[in-house]
Design a protein around this motif. Structure first.
Motif, short mmCIF file in Angstrom:
data_model
loop_
_atom_site.label_atom_id
_atom_site.label_comp_id
_atom_site.label_asym_id
_atom_site.label_seq_id
_atom_site.Cartn_x
_atom_site.Cartn_y
_atom_site.Cartn_z
N PRO A 1 75.46 60.44 114.52
CA PRO A 1 75.60 59.34 115.48
C PRO A 1 74.26 58.70 115.79
O PRO A 1 73.20 59.22 115.41
N TYR A 2 74.31 57.60 116.48
CA TYR A 2 73.07 56.96 116.89
C TYR A 2 73.32 56.13 118.15
O TYR A 2 74.47 55.84 118.49
N ILE A 3 72.24 55.78 118.80
CA ILE A 3 72.31 54.98 120.03
C ILE A 3 71.57 53.67 119.81
O ILE A 3 70.50 53.66 119.21
N LEU A 4 72.17 52.61 120.26
CA LEU A 4 71.48 51.32 120.30
C LEU A 4 71.30 50.91 121.76
O LEU A 4 72.24 51.01 122.55
N ILE A 5 70.11 50.47 122.07
CA ILE A 5 69.85 49.98 123.43
C ILE A 5 69.41 48.53 123.34
O ILE A 5 68.41 48.21 122.69
N TYR A 6 70.19 47.69 123.98
CA TYR A 6 69.85 46.27 124.06
C TYR A 6 69.05 46.08 125.35
O TYR A 6 69.48 46.51 126.42
N ALA A 7 67.92 45.45 125.21
CA ALA A 7 67.04 45.32 126.38
C ALA A 7 66.39 43.95 126.40
O ALA A 7 66.35 43.24 125.38
N ASN A 8 65.90 43.61 127.57
CA ASN A 8 65.12 42.40 127.72
C ASN A 8 63.70 42.80 128.09
O ASN A 8 63.47 43.34 129.18
N ASP A 9 62.81 42.60 127.17
CA ASP A 9 61.42 42.98 127.40
C ASP A 9 60.74 41.88 128.22
O ASP A 9 60.49 40.78 127.72
N LEU A 10 60.47 42.20 129.46
CA LEU A 10 59.90 41.20 130.36
C LEU A 10 58.46 40.84 129.98
O LEU A 10 57.95 39.81 130.40
N ALA A 11 57.83 41.68 129.19
CA ALA A 11 56.43 41.44 128.83
C ALA A 11 56.29 40.71 127.50
O ALA A 11 55.17 40.49 127.05
N ILE A 12 57.40 40.33 126.90
CA ILE A 12 57.29 39.78 125.56
C ILE A 12 56.68 38.38 125.58
O ILE A 12 56.16 37.91 124.56
N SER A 13 56.74 37.72 126.72
CA SER A 13 56.11 36.40 126.80
C SER A 13 54.68 36.47 127.30
O SER A 13 54.02 35.44 127.43
N GLU A 14 54.24 37.66 127.59
CA GLU A 14 52.86 37.81 128.03
C GLU A 14 51.92 37.53 126.86
O GLU A 14 52.29 37.74 125.70
N PRO A 15 50.71 37.09 127.16
CA PRO A 15 49.75 36.91 126.07
C PRO A 15 49.54 38.23 125.34
O PRO A 15 49.51 39.29 125.95
N ASN A 16 49.47 38.13 124.03
CA ASN A 16 49.12 39.31 123.23
C ASN A 16 50.27 40.30 123.05
O ASN A 16 50.06 41.40 122.54
N SER A 17 51.49 39.95 123.46
CA SER A 17 52.56 40.94 123.39
C SER A 17 52.84 41.37 121.95
O SER A 17 53.20 42.51 121.69
N VAL A 18 52.66 40.47 121.02
CA VAL A 18 52.96 40.83 119.63
C VAL A 18 51.99 41.89 119.14
O VAL A 18 52.37 42.79 118.37
N ALA A 19 50.76 41.83 119.59
CA ALA A 19 49.80 42.84 119.16
C ALA A 19 50.01 44.15 119.90
O ALA A 19 49.82 45.23 119.35
N VAL A 20 50.44 44.05 121.16
CA VAL A 20 50.67 45.27 121.93
C VAL A 20 51.72 46.13 121.25
O VAL A 20 51.62 47.35 121.19
N THR A 21 52.75 45.48 120.71
CA THR A 21 53.83 46.24 120.13
C THR A 21 53.71 46.44 118.63
O THR A 21 54.26 47.38 118.08
N LEU A 22 53.00 45.56 117.95
CA LEU A 22 53.00 45.65 116.49
C LEU A 22 51.67 46.10 115.89
O LEU A 22 51.65 46.61 114.78
N GLN A 23 50.58 45.87 116.60
CA GLN A 23 49.31 46.22 115.96
C GLN A 23 48.99 47.69 116.21
O GLN A 23 48.87 48.13 117.33
N ARG A 24 48.86 48.42 115.14
CA ARG A 24 48.53 49.85 115.27
C ARG A 24 47.38 50.24 114.39
O ARG A 24 47.16 51.39 114.11
#
Lengths: 110, 336
Positions: B207-230
């Motif tokens: 089985p698996y779980i899916l969680i649908y969410a609204n990331d309130l910080a996704i419109s913040e500056p730099n959000s793409v790097a916060v979540t994608l840059q590693r």
């Protein structure tokens, strides 16, 4: 891109996630059309560069030269579109996020 | 609910939640796109969601984020427990909906269904069969320090399917309550009501779980790097493991571009004291403005190189400062 127009306009830019080292965890897309804005916002600005009222005034002030140090308005993204990205998080779970403002649709002098 | 996939081909998954009501078979090449493990239902489901929500204006479940969670199978007292670690949920992600997806095995014996089918071929007829213990899904939240048993968060009764079916259940209240209480380790157990239900193999229809969410910080500056840059600019073996991503023990180097004078530089006041960005640098002044998640992509020079460059750069930097002043100003300064 010497053939590009000198005036502010949208230019083509394809970003490959492999080029910036993110391809190990981004599943899809592998690349996307990001575009960018470049070009001059010189007086007189044509309508096609969609100048804001402020940019129009700034452009006139600069052209008249009464106030020193006023630059040309900037050629910047105006309308942008989101991009859905499918990637693996730190726990190797698949995540989908729709990032806003990832691709330029139109440019403007602002 | 939906029909079980025919193996070994790509699974045909349809999901009745979050508006995903467009069942269509995935082409085999698309299903293989995520790489190893792509044949499992989680990857296929997420790829379908990606294709759906990549269309302009589409928002997954009204938000901007869908997280999937695979379980770890544990066997306790000959009962299978699926443990979900939901700790990767971010504080800024507001949960809109959570769904639990599982494969429900059909139950025998088939002979019991014969008289029922003769009377009526509907599901309610099968439900009325006597002598079958009800099956339930049990969800418990676990504290990190406790054992496998935890607080019962919810129980969902399941109707037995006529054939093997992937099903989905809304477990939003369960996940929201667990998150509210800070217990993001969730266990799921299929209670068949039988004494010895047998233990499923780890790979069979997990089985698996899916969680649908609204990331309130996704419109913040730099959000793409916060979540994608590693990208880690300091790989293993680098002698500064505790240093911040952009920190250095070397003195900061002022790299001035060709000065254009105090006017006509189109720069924000105050930023000219920061190091100028290298040509074509993707970050520029953002190094100073968004320091924590942004890490440089440029290869870091060796310590010897940095030592060599450091002292040599300082006189040049000092000299470059002089260029910022015009001759009249300099004459005034000298007179004073």
């Amino acid at each position: 891109q010497w053939d590009e127009p000198r005036v502010c306009s949208r230019r083509y830019l394809k970003v490959d996630f492999a080029d910036i080292g993110w391809n190990e965890w981004i599943i899809s897309p592998k690349s996307f059309d990001a575009y960018y804005c470049a070009g001059a916002c010189e007086f007189p600005m044509p309508k096609v560069v969609r100048p804001s009222n402020h940019a129009t005034i700034q452009s006139i002030v600069r052209a008249v030269g009464i106030v020193p140090g006023i630059p040309e308005p900037c050629c910047v993204p105006d309308k942008m579109s989101p991009l859905g990205v499918l990637f693996l998080d730190e726990n190797r779970n698949v995540v989908l996020k729709v990032y806003p403002n990832m691709s330029v649709e139109t440019c403007a002098c602002r | 609910s939906h029909t079980a996939p025919a193996r070994p081909g790509p699974p045909m998954a349809t999901y009745g939640l979050a508006g995903d009501r467009d069942p269509q078979r995935l082409p085999g090449d698309r299903a293989a796109a995520p790489g190893p493990g792509a044949q499992d239902m989680v990857a296929v489901h997420m790829l379908r969601l990606y294709e759906k929500y990549s269309q302009r204006g589409a928002r997954p479940g009204g938000g901007n984020t869908v997280r999937s969670f695979r379980p770890r199978l544990e066997v306790v007292n000959r009962r299978a427990l699926y443990l979900f670690n939901l700790t990767s949920l971010q504080d800024t992600e507001m949960i809109l909906m959570a769904t639990f997806h599982f494969y429900l095995e059909p139950r025998g014996p088939q002979a019991h269904e014969v008289p029922c089918k003769q009377r009526a071929k509907n599901a309610s007829c099968r439900l009325l069969l006597p002598g079958r213990p009800a099956r339930r899904l049990l969800f418990r939240s676990l504290s990190p320090n406790t054992a496998t048993q935890g607080l019962l968060r919810g129980a969902i009764a399941l109707a037995p399917p006529a054939q093997g079916l992937w099903q989905a259940r809304d477990i939003s209240p369960i996940v929201k309550a667990a998150r509210r209480d800070g217990e993001l380790l969730l266990s799921a157990e299929l209670d068949s009501g039988e004494k010895d239900p047998g233990v499923p193999s780890p790979s069979a229809h997990a089985p698996y779980i899916l969680i649908y969410a609204n990331d309130l910080a996704i419109s913040e500056p730099n959000s793409v790097a916060v979540t994608l840059q590693r990208y880690d600019p300091f790989p293993a073996g680098d002698p500064e493991p505790g240093a911040a991503p952009n920190s250095s023990t070397d003195p900061r180097v002022r790299r001035a571009t060709q000065a254009t004078g105090p006017f006509h530089d189109n720069e924000l006041p105050g930023l000219d004291e920061e190091p100028a960005p290298a040509p074509h640098s993707p970050h520029g002044h953002k190094h100073a403005l968004w320091p924590s998640p942004f890490r440089t992509l440029k290869p870091r020079p060796g310590r010897k190189d940095r030592r060599r460059k450091g002292p040599a750069a300082f006189p040049a930097a000092a000299a470059s400062q002089v260029l910022h002043f015009d001759e009249k100003t300099m004459q005034k300064a000298r007179r004073r």
